[in-house]
Design an enzyme around this catalytic site. Sequence first.
Site, short mmCIF file in Angstrom:
data_model
loop_
_atom_site.label_atom_id
_atom_site.label_comp_id
_atom_site.label_asym_id
_atom_site.label_seq_id
_atom_site.Cartn_x
_atom_site.Cartn_y
_atom_site.Cartn_z
N LYS A 85 -2.21 -10.39 -2.67
CA LYS A 85 -1.61 -9.29 -3.42
C LYS A 85 -2.52 -8.80 -4.55
O LYS A 85 -2.47 -7.64 -4.93
CB LYS A 85 -0.26 -9.71 -3.98
N GLU A 107 8.17 -2.45 -7.72
CA GLU A 107 9.34 -3.14 -7.18
C GLU A 107 8.90 -4.55 -6.84
O GLU A 107 7.73 -4.79 -6.56
CB GLU A 107 9.82 -2.43 -5.89
N SER A 376 -2.62 -16.13 3.74
CA SER A 376 -2.40 -15.05 2.77
C SER A 376 -2.16 -15.56 1.35
O SER A 376 -2.46 -14.86 0.39
CB SER A 376 -1.22 -14.20 3.20
C1 LIG Z 1 3.98 -10.97 -0.19
C2 LIG Z 1 3.36 -11.95 0.69
C3 LIG Z 1 3.28 -11.74 2.09
C4 LIG Z 1 3.90 -10.58 2.79
O1 LIG Z 1 3.32 -9.32 2.52
P1 LIG Z 1 2.40 -8.54 3.55
O2 LIG Z 1 2.37 -7.16 2.96
O3 LIG Z 1 3.02 -8.57 4.90
O4 LIG Z 1 1.07 -9.19 3.54
C5 LIG Z 1 2.59 -12.70 2.85
N1 LIG Z 1 2.06 -13.80 2.29
C6 LIG Z 1 2.13 -14.04 0.95
C7 LIG Z 1 1.54 -15.29 0.42
C8 LIG Z 1 2.78 -13.13 0.12
O5 LIG Z 1 2.85 -13.39 -1.19
#
Ligand SMILES: *Cc1c(COP(=O)(O)O)cnc(C)c1O
Length: 415
Positions: A85, A107, A376
Amino acid sequence: MKKGYFGQWGGAFIPEVLYQTFAELNKAYETARADKGFWQQYVDLMANYSCRPTPLTFAENLSQHLGGAKIYIKREDLNHTGAHKANNVMGQGLLVKRMGKKRVIAETGAGQHGVATATMAARFGFDCTIYMGEEDVSRQRPNVFWMEKLGATVVPVTDGSKTLKDAINEAFRDWVTSMDTTHYVLGTVCGPHPFPEMVAWFQSIIGMEAHKQILAQHGRMPDRVYACVGGGSNAMGIFQGFLDEADVELIGVEAGGKGIDTDQHAARMVGDRAAPGVAQGYKTMFLQNSDGQMLDTHSIAAGLDYVGVSPILTDLADQGKVRFEAATDAEVLEALTMAMRTEGIIPALESAHAFVQAIKEAPKMRKDQAIIINMSGRGDKDIFTIAHAYNDPSWKEFIVARADEYRRQETGDRV
Ligand SMILES: *Cc1c(COP(=O)(O)O)cnc(C)c1O
Protein backbone atom coordinates in the site's frame (compact mmCIF):
# COMPACT_ATOMS: atom_id res chain seq x y z
CA MET A 1 -11.37 2.40 -26.91
CA LYS A 2 -12.88 5.09 -24.70
CA LYS A 3 -10.50 6.50 -22.11
CA GLY A 4 -10.68 4.80 -18.76
CA TYR A 5 -12.32 1.66 -20.17
CA PHE A 6 -10.82 -1.81 -20.15
CA GLY A 7 -12.96 -3.77 -22.57
CA GLN A 8 -16.48 -3.18 -21.28
CA TRP A 9 -15.26 -2.43 -17.72
CA GLY A 10 -14.25 0.72 -15.85
CA GLY A 11 -15.34 4.22 -16.86
CA ALA A 12 -15.92 7.28 -14.68
CA PHE A 13 -19.47 7.52 -13.37
CA ILE A 14 -19.15 10.65 -11.26
CA PRO A 15 -21.47 13.46 -10.13
CA GLU A 16 -21.32 16.59 -12.27
CA VAL A 17 -19.84 18.68 -9.44
CA LEU A 18 -16.70 16.54 -9.59
CA TYR A 19 -16.09 16.90 -13.37
CA GLN A 20 -13.67 19.78 -12.87
CA THR A 21 -11.77 17.96 -10.12
CA PHE A 22 -11.39 14.83 -12.21
CA ALA A 23 -10.29 16.91 -15.21
CA GLU A 24 -7.60 18.49 -13.04
CA LEU A 25 -6.54 15.12 -11.60
CA ASN A 26 -6.36 13.56 -15.08
CA LYS A 27 -4.19 16.39 -16.29
CA ALA A 28 -1.83 16.18 -13.30
CA TYR A 29 -1.57 12.40 -13.66
CA GLU A 30 -0.97 12.48 -17.41
CA THR A 31 1.67 15.19 -17.16
CA ALA A 32 3.42 13.32 -14.35
CA ARG A 33 3.29 10.08 -16.32
CA ALA A 34 4.88 11.73 -19.36
CA ASP A 35 7.64 13.16 -17.16
CA LYS A 36 10.52 10.70 -16.64
CA GLY A 37 11.81 12.92 -13.82
CA PHE A 38 8.63 12.28 -11.83
CA TRP A 39 9.04 8.50 -11.97
CA GLN A 40 12.68 8.83 -10.91
CA GLN A 41 11.62 11.05 -8.00
CA TYR A 42 9.12 8.32 -7.01
CA VAL A 43 11.73 5.54 -7.27
CA ASP A 44 14.20 7.57 -5.15
CA LEU A 45 11.54 8.31 -2.53
CA MET A 46 10.63 4.63 -2.26
CA ALA A 47 14.32 3.65 -2.04
CA ASN A 48 14.97 6.06 0.82
CA TYR A 49 11.69 5.78 2.72
CA SER A 50 10.35 2.30 1.99
CA CYS A 51 13.21 -0.20 1.43
CA ARG A 52 12.75 -0.49 -2.34
CA PRO A 53 13.68 -2.47 -4.31
CA THR A 54 12.14 -5.12 -2.07
CA PRO A 55 13.98 -8.49 -2.29
CA LEU A 56 12.90 -11.51 -4.29
CA THR A 57 13.56 -14.36 -1.85
CA PHE A 58 14.22 -17.92 -3.04
CA ALA A 59 12.16 -20.07 -0.66
CA GLU A 60 14.50 -23.05 -0.74
CA ASN A 61 12.99 -24.92 2.24
CA LEU A 62 9.40 -24.49 1.12
CA SER A 63 10.33 -25.56 -2.43
CA GLN A 64 12.04 -28.71 -1.12
CA HIS A 65 9.22 -29.41 1.30
CA LEU A 66 6.70 -29.39 -1.57
CA GLY A 67 9.05 -31.22 -3.97
CA GLY A 68 8.12 -29.40 -7.17
CA ALA A 69 8.70 -25.99 -8.74
CA LYS A 70 11.20 -23.52 -7.30
CA ILE A 71 9.31 -20.94 -5.25
CA TYR A 72 10.36 -17.30 -5.16
CA ILE A 73 8.68 -14.73 -2.91
CA LYS A 74 8.43 -11.03 -3.75
CA ARG A 75 8.80 -9.30 -0.40
CA GLU A 76 6.31 -6.41 -0.37
CA ASP A 77 6.03 -7.05 3.38
CA LEU A 78 9.34 -5.22 3.76
CA ASN A 79 7.83 -1.89 2.68
CA HIS A 80 7.38 0.84 5.28
CA THR A 81 4.04 0.20 7.05
CA GLY A 82 4.32 -3.45 6.09
CA ALA A 83 2.63 -3.78 2.72
CA HIS A 84 2.49 -2.75 -0.94
CA LYS A 85 0.00 0.00 0.00
CA ALA A 86 2.98 2.32 0.60
CA ASN A 87 3.70 2.32 -3.16
CA ASN A 88 0.31 3.78 -4.01
CA VAL A 89 0.05 6.36 -1.23
CA MET A 90 3.57 7.74 -1.64
CA GLY A 91 3.04 8.03 -5.41
CA GLN A 92 -0.23 9.89 -4.92
CA GLY A 93 1.46 12.04 -2.26
CA LEU A 94 4.01 13.25 -4.83
CA LEU A 95 1.14 14.01 -7.20
CA VAL A 96 -0.70 16.01 -4.51
CA LYS A 97 2.44 18.09 -4.00
CA ARG A 98 2.56 18.78 -7.75
CA MET A 99 -1.10 19.84 -7.71
CA GLY A 100 -0.38 22.21 -4.82
CA LYS A 101 -3.07 20.76 -2.57
CA LYS A 102 -2.69 20.68 1.20
CA ARG A 103 -5.22 18.13 2.43
CA VAL A 104 -5.84 14.45 1.73
CA ILE A 105 -8.80 12.23 2.52
CA ALA A 106 -9.14 8.47 2.22
CA GLU A 107 -11.50 5.59 2.86
CA THR A 108 -10.37 2.60 4.81
CA GLY A 109 -11.91 -0.76 5.72
CA ALA A 110 -9.52 -2.71 7.90
CA GLY A 111 -7.46 0.42 8.42
CA GLN A 112 -4.29 -0.54 6.53
CA HIS A 113 -4.86 2.02 3.77
CA GLY A 114 -5.79 4.59 6.43
CA VAL A 115 -2.51 4.02 8.27
CA ALA A 116 -0.54 4.20 5.00
CA THR A 117 -2.29 7.45 4.00
CA ALA A 118 -1.83 9.00 7.46
CA THR A 119 1.88 8.09 7.25
CA MET A 120 2.19 9.72 3.83
CA ALA A 121 0.34 12.84 5.05
CA ALA A 122 2.68 13.17 8.03
CA ARG A 123 5.72 12.79 5.78
CA PHE A 124 4.49 15.43 3.28
CA GLY A 125 2.88 17.77 5.83
CA PHE A 126 -0.71 17.42 4.60
CA ASP A 127 -3.87 17.59 6.70
CA CYS A 128 -5.52 14.19 6.70
CA THR A 129 -9.04 12.89 7.29
CA ILE A 130 -9.81 9.18 7.14
CA TYR A 131 -13.35 7.87 6.68
CA MET A 132 -14.01 4.52 8.28
CA GLY A 133 -17.24 2.62 8.94
CA GLU A 134 -18.25 2.72 12.61
CA GLU A 135 -18.21 -1.11 12.71
CA ASP A 136 -14.64 -1.13 11.43
CA VAL A 137 -13.54 1.60 13.86
CA SER A 138 -14.52 -0.60 16.78
CA ARG A 139 -13.10 -3.81 15.22
CA GLN A 140 -9.77 -2.29 14.17
CA ARG A 141 -8.74 -0.24 17.18
CA PRO A 142 -4.95 -0.70 16.74
CA ASN A 143 -5.04 0.86 13.27
CA VAL A 144 -7.32 3.70 14.43
CA PHE A 145 -4.86 4.31 17.26
CA TRP A 146 -1.93 4.68 14.85
CA MET A 147 -3.85 6.87 12.39
CA GLU A 148 -4.68 9.29 15.19
CA LYS A 149 -1.16 9.24 16.59
CA LEU A 150 0.16 9.98 13.09
CA GLY A 151 -1.97 13.13 13.14
CA ALA A 152 -5.01 12.08 11.09
CA THR A 153 -8.64 12.70 12.00
CA VAL A 154 -10.61 9.46 11.87
CA VAL A 155 -14.32 9.97 11.11
CA PRO A 156 -16.57 7.00 11.97
CA VAL A 157 -19.27 6.57 9.29
CA THR A 158 -22.67 5.62 10.67
CA ASP A 159 -24.56 5.10 7.37
CA GLY A 160 -25.66 1.78 5.90
CA SER A 161 -23.73 -1.27 7.02
CA LYS A 162 -21.13 1.05 8.66
CA THR A 163 -18.29 -0.59 6.71
CA LEU A 164 -15.98 0.06 3.75
CA LYS A 165 -18.53 0.89 1.04
CA ASP A 166 -20.19 3.46 3.32
CA ALA A 167 -16.79 4.98 4.06
CA ILE A 168 -16.16 5.33 0.29
CA ASN A 169 -19.49 7.14 -0.18
CA GLU A 170 -18.67 9.50 2.68
CA ALA A 171 -15.21 10.26 1.29
CA PHE A 172 -16.78 11.23 -2.06
CA ARG A 173 -19.26 13.45 -0.19
CA ASP A 174 -16.38 15.27 1.50
CA TRP A 175 -14.55 15.66 -1.82
CA VAL A 176 -17.53 17.35 -3.48
CA THR A 177 -17.29 20.22 -0.99
CA SER A 178 -13.50 20.35 -0.57
CA MET A 179 -12.04 19.61 -3.99
CA ASP A 180 -10.20 22.97 -4.24
CA THR A 181 -7.86 22.08 -1.40
CA THR A 182 -8.22 18.32 -1.13
CA HIS A 183 -7.14 15.14 -2.93
CA TYR A 184 -8.91 11.83 -2.43
CA VAL A 185 -6.29 9.07 -2.06
CA LEU A 186 -8.19 6.03 -3.30
CA GLY A 187 -6.73 2.83 -1.94
CA THR A 188 -6.75 0.34 -4.80
CA VAL A 189 -7.09 -0.18 -8.57
CA CYS A 190 -10.84 0.50 -8.47
CA GLY A 191 -13.15 3.52 -8.64
CA PRO A 192 -13.61 6.00 -11.48
CA HIS A 193 -10.91 6.74 -14.07
CA PRO A 194 -8.05 7.67 -13.63
CA PHE A 195 -7.75 5.79 -10.30
CA PRO A 196 -7.49 2.19 -11.61
CA GLU A 197 -4.90 3.15 -14.23
CA MET A 198 -3.03 5.54 -11.93
CA VAL A 199 -2.81 3.19 -8.93
CA ALA A 200 -1.76 0.35 -11.27
CA TRP A 201 1.01 2.60 -12.58
CA PHE A 202 2.43 3.27 -9.10
CA GLN A 203 2.15 -0.42 -8.19
CA SER A 204 3.89 -1.49 -11.42
CA ILE A 205 7.16 -0.88 -9.58
CA ILE A 206 6.64 -4.35 -8.01
CA GLY A 207 6.50 -6.12 -11.38
CA MET A 208 9.36 -4.13 -12.89
CA GLU A 209 11.64 -5.16 -10.04
CA ALA A 210 10.43 -8.77 -9.99
CA HIS A 211 11.03 -9.14 -13.75
CA LYS A 212 14.68 -8.12 -13.37
CA GLN A 213 15.18 -10.09 -10.17
CA ILE A 214 13.84 -13.42 -11.47
CA LEU A 215 16.01 -13.12 -14.59
CA ALA A 216 19.07 -12.52 -12.42
CA GLN A 217 18.30 -15.37 -10.00
CA HIS A 218 16.58 -18.01 -12.14
CA GLY A 219 18.04 -17.09 -15.55
CA ARG A 220 14.65 -16.87 -17.25
CA MET A 221 11.00 -16.04 -16.74
CA PRO A 222 8.93 -17.83 -14.10
CA ASP A 223 6.20 -20.24 -15.20
CA ARG A 224 3.54 -18.81 -12.91
CA VAL A 225 2.95 -15.71 -10.76
CA TYR A 226 0.47 -15.75 -7.84
CA ALA A 227 -1.12 -12.78 -6.08
CA CYS A 228 -4.10 -12.32 -3.77
CA VAL A 229 -6.92 -10.10 -5.05
CA GLY A 230 -8.93 -7.70 -2.91
CA GLY A 231 -9.36 -4.58 -5.03
CA GLY A 232 -6.50 -5.91 -7.10
CA SER A 233 -3.61 -3.47 -6.62
CA ASN A 234 -0.84 -5.82 -5.49
CA ALA A 235 -1.88 -8.31 -8.18
CA MET A 236 -1.86 -5.64 -10.91
CA GLY A 237 1.46 -4.43 -9.53
CA ILE A 238 3.27 -7.71 -10.02
CA PHE A 239 1.29 -8.91 -13.08
CA GLN A 240 2.32 -5.84 -15.10
CA GLY A 241 5.90 -7.05 -15.04
CA PHE A 242 4.87 -10.24 -16.87
CA LEU A 243 1.84 -9.33 -19.03
CA ASP A 244 3.97 -9.20 -22.17
CA GLU A 245 5.55 -12.60 -21.46
CA ALA A 246 3.31 -15.06 -23.30
CA ASP A 247 4.55 -18.10 -21.36
CA VAL A 248 4.00 -16.75 -17.85
CA GLU A 249 0.67 -17.73 -16.33
CA LEU A 250 -0.88 -15.17 -13.96
CA ILE A 251 -3.09 -16.38 -11.12
CA GLY A 252 -5.28 -14.15 -8.92
CA VAL A 253 -6.50 -15.66 -5.65
CA GLU A 254 -9.71 -14.36 -4.07
CA ALA A 255 -11.19 -14.76 -0.59
CA GLY A 256 -13.09 -18.05 -0.48
CA GLY A 257 -14.10 -17.41 3.15
CA LYS A 258 -16.13 -20.29 4.57
CA GLY A 259 -16.36 -21.80 1.06
CA ILE A 260 -17.37 -20.65 -2.42
CA ASP A 261 -20.72 -22.44 -2.19
CA THR A 262 -21.64 -20.67 1.09
CA ASP A 263 -22.79 -17.05 1.32
CA GLN A 264 -19.75 -16.15 3.41
CA HIS A 265 -16.94 -15.26 1.02
CA ALA A 266 -15.76 -12.34 -1.10
CA ALA A 267 -15.01 -14.01 -4.45
CA ARG A 268 -16.23 -12.06 -7.47
CA MET A 269 -14.48 -13.89 -10.29
CA VAL A 270 -14.97 -17.41 -8.92
CA GLY A 271 -18.44 -18.76 -8.06
CA ASP A 272 -21.73 -17.16 -9.04
CA ARG A 273 -22.53 -14.47 -6.48
CA ALA A 274 -21.19 -11.55 -8.53
CA ALA A 275 -22.69 -9.85 -11.58
CA PRO A 276 -21.77 -6.86 -13.77
CA GLY A 277 -22.87 -3.55 -12.28
CA VAL A 278 -22.06 0.14 -11.91
CA ALA A 279 -21.36 1.45 -8.42
CA GLN A 280 -18.85 3.69 -6.64
CA GLY A 281 -18.08 5.39 -9.95
CA TYR A 282 -17.12 2.45 -12.15
CA LYS A 283 -18.32 -0.71 -13.85
CA THR A 284 -17.11 -4.11 -12.71
CA MET A 285 -18.25 -7.43 -11.26
CA PHE A 286 -19.94 -6.68 -7.92
CA LEU A 287 -21.18 -9.10 -5.28
CA GLN A 288 -24.88 -8.20 -5.40
CA ASN A 289 -28.33 -9.72 -5.28
CA SER A 290 -30.81 -9.73 -8.19
CA ASP A 291 -32.06 -6.26 -7.15
CA GLY A 292 -28.54 -4.86 -7.38
CA GLN A 293 -28.16 -4.56 -3.57
CA MET A 294 -24.56 -5.13 -2.50
CA LEU A 295 -24.13 -8.39 -0.57
CA ASP A 296 -22.39 -8.80 2.75
CA THR A 297 -18.93 -10.29 2.31
CA HIS A 298 -16.71 -12.33 4.57
CA SER A 299 -13.03 -13.18 4.71
CA ILE A 300 -10.57 -13.94 7.48
CA ALA A 301 -8.43 -11.31 5.69
CA ALA A 302 -9.98 -7.86 6.13
CA GLY A 303 -8.12 -6.50 3.09
CA LEU A 304 -9.81 -8.95 0.70
CA ASP A 305 -13.29 -8.27 2.01
CA TYR A 306 -14.60 -5.98 -0.78
CA VAL A 307 -17.69 -6.19 -3.06
CA GLY A 308 -15.99 -4.97 -6.25
CA VAL A 309 -12.79 -5.81 -8.12
CA SER A 310 -10.47 -3.95 -10.48
CA PRO A 311 -11.98 -3.31 -13.93
CA ILE A 312 -8.51 -3.99 -15.34
CA LEU A 313 -8.57 -7.50 -13.86
CA THR A 314 -12.09 -8.29 -15.07
CA ASP A 315 -10.91 -7.36 -18.56
CA LEU A 316 -7.73 -9.45 -18.26
CA ALA A 317 -9.92 -12.36 -17.16
CA ASP A 318 -12.16 -11.86 -20.24
CA GLN A 319 -9.03 -11.98 -22.39
CA GLY A 320 -7.93 -15.20 -20.69
CA LYS A 321 -4.76 -13.53 -19.40
CA VAL A 322 -5.45 -14.05 -15.70
CA ARG A 323 -6.80 -17.21 -14.09
CA PHE A 324 -8.83 -16.79 -10.88
CA GLU A 325 -8.95 -19.15 -7.91
CA ALA A 326 -10.24 -18.85 -4.33
CA ALA A 327 -8.74 -19.91 -0.99
CA THR A 328 -10.80 -20.63 2.12
CA ASP A 329 -10.09 -19.24 5.61
CA ALA A 330 -9.07 -22.71 6.80
CA GLU A 331 -6.64 -23.22 3.90
CA VAL A 332 -5.16 -19.79 4.60
CA LEU A 333 -4.29 -20.72 8.20
CA GLU A 334 -2.57 -23.92 7.04
CA ALA A 335 -0.52 -22.07 4.42
CA LEU A 336 0.43 -19.43 6.96
CA THR A 337 1.72 -22.08 9.36
CA MET A 338 3.72 -23.73 6.58
CA ALA A 339 5.29 -20.42 5.48
CA MET A 340 6.26 -19.55 9.05
CA ARG A 341 7.73 -22.97 9.88
CA THR A 342 9.66 -23.55 6.64
CA GLU A 343 10.87 -20.05 5.82
CA GLY A 344 10.57 -17.96 8.99
CA ILE A 345 8.35 -15.44 7.25
CA ILE A 346 4.92 -14.28 8.40
CA PRO A 347 2.65 -13.44 5.47
CA ALA A 348 -0.37 -11.20 6.03
CA LEU A 349 -3.65 -13.17 5.98
CA GLU A 350 -4.35 -11.54 2.59
CA SER A 351 -1.00 -12.66 1.13
CA ALA A 352 -1.47 -16.17 2.55
CA HIS A 353 -4.28 -16.62 -0.01
CA ALA A 354 -1.67 -16.49 -2.79
CA PHE A 355 0.45 -18.99 -0.84
CA VAL A 356 -2.50 -21.43 -0.67
CA GLN A 357 -2.83 -21.71 -4.44
CA ALA A 358 0.94 -21.86 -5.00
CA ILE A 359 1.24 -24.63 -2.38
CA LYS A 360 -1.51 -26.58 -4.19
CA GLU A 361 0.15 -26.30 -7.60
CA ALA A 362 3.92 -26.32 -6.97
CA PRO A 363 4.13 -30.07 -6.13
CA LYS A 364 2.59 -30.91 -9.53
CA MET A 365 5.22 -28.90 -11.37
CA ARG A 366 8.74 -29.93 -12.46
CA LYS A 367 11.81 -29.04 -10.38
CA ASP A 368 13.27 -26.90 -13.18
CA GLN A 369 10.14 -24.76 -13.25
CA ALA A 370 9.74 -21.63 -11.11
CA ILE A 371 6.92 -19.62 -9.63
CA ILE A 372 6.67 -16.27 -7.85
CA ILE A 373 4.34 -15.55 -4.95
CA ASN A 374 3.66 -11.88 -4.33
CA MET A 375 3.79 -11.50 -0.56
CA SER A 376 1.72 -8.31 -0.40
CA GLY A 377 2.25 -7.68 3.31
CA ARG A 378 3.42 -8.93 6.68
CA GLY A 379 1.21 -10.69 9.20
CA ASP A 380 2.16 -8.85 12.40
CA LYS A 381 -0.98 -6.71 12.03
CA ASP A 382 -3.09 -9.88 12.14
CA ILE A 383 -1.95 -11.08 15.56
CA PHE A 384 -5.43 -10.71 17.11
CA THR A 385 -7.15 -12.62 14.29
CA ILE A 386 -4.49 -15.32 13.96
CA ALA A 387 -4.12 -15.93 17.71
CA HIS A 388 -7.91 -16.19 17.95
CA ALA A 389 -8.09 -18.60 15.00
CA TYR A 390 -5.32 -20.80 16.48
CA ASN A 391 -7.31 -20.66 19.73
CA ASP A 392 -4.05 -19.96 21.55
CA PRO A 393 -4.66 -20.31 25.33
CA SER A 394 -1.77 -18.14 26.55
CA TRP A 395 -2.79 -15.34 24.18
CA LYS A 396 -6.29 -15.45 25.69
CA GLU A 397 -4.79 -15.26 29.19
CA PHE A 398 -2.73 -12.25 28.15
CA ILE A 399 -5.76 -10.38 26.76
CA VAL A 400 -7.85 -11.13 29.83
CA ALA A 401 -5.01 -10.06 32.18
CA ARG A 402 -4.65 -6.79 30.27
CA ALA A 403 -8.38 -6.15 30.46
CA ASP A 404 -8.34 -6.84 34.21
CA GLU A 405 -5.46 -4.44 34.67
CA TYR A 406 -7.37 -1.63 32.93
CA ARG A 407 -10.50 -2.43 34.91
CA ARG A 408 -8.55 -2.23 38.19
CA GLN A 409 -7.10 1.13 37.16
CA GLU A 410 -10.59 2.46 36.39
CA THR A 411 -12.20 1.27 39.59
CA GLY A 412 -9.14 0.87 41.82
CA ASP A 413 -9.68 3.90 44.03
CA ARG A 414 -13.29 3.04 44.70
CA VAL A 415 -12.97 -0.60 45.82
C1 LIG B 1 -5.02 -4.15 1.42
C2 LIG B 1 -4.26 -5.38 1.26
C3 LIG B 1 -4.54 -6.29 0.21
C4 LIG B 1 -5.68 -6.14 -0.73
O1 LIG B 1 -5.60 -5.06 -1.63
P1 LIG B 1 -5.27 -5.22 -3.18
O2 LIG B 1 -5.66 -3.89 -3.73
O3 LIG B 1 -6.08 -6.33 -3.74
O4 LIG B 1 -3.82 -5.49 -3.30
C5 LIG B 1 -3.71 -7.40 0.09
N1 LIG B 1 -2.69 -7.64 0.94
C6 LIG B 1 -2.40 -6.79 1.96
C7 LIG B 1 -1.28 -7.13 2.87
C8 LIG B 1 -3.17 -5.64 2.16
O5 LIG B 1 -2.87 -4.83 3.18
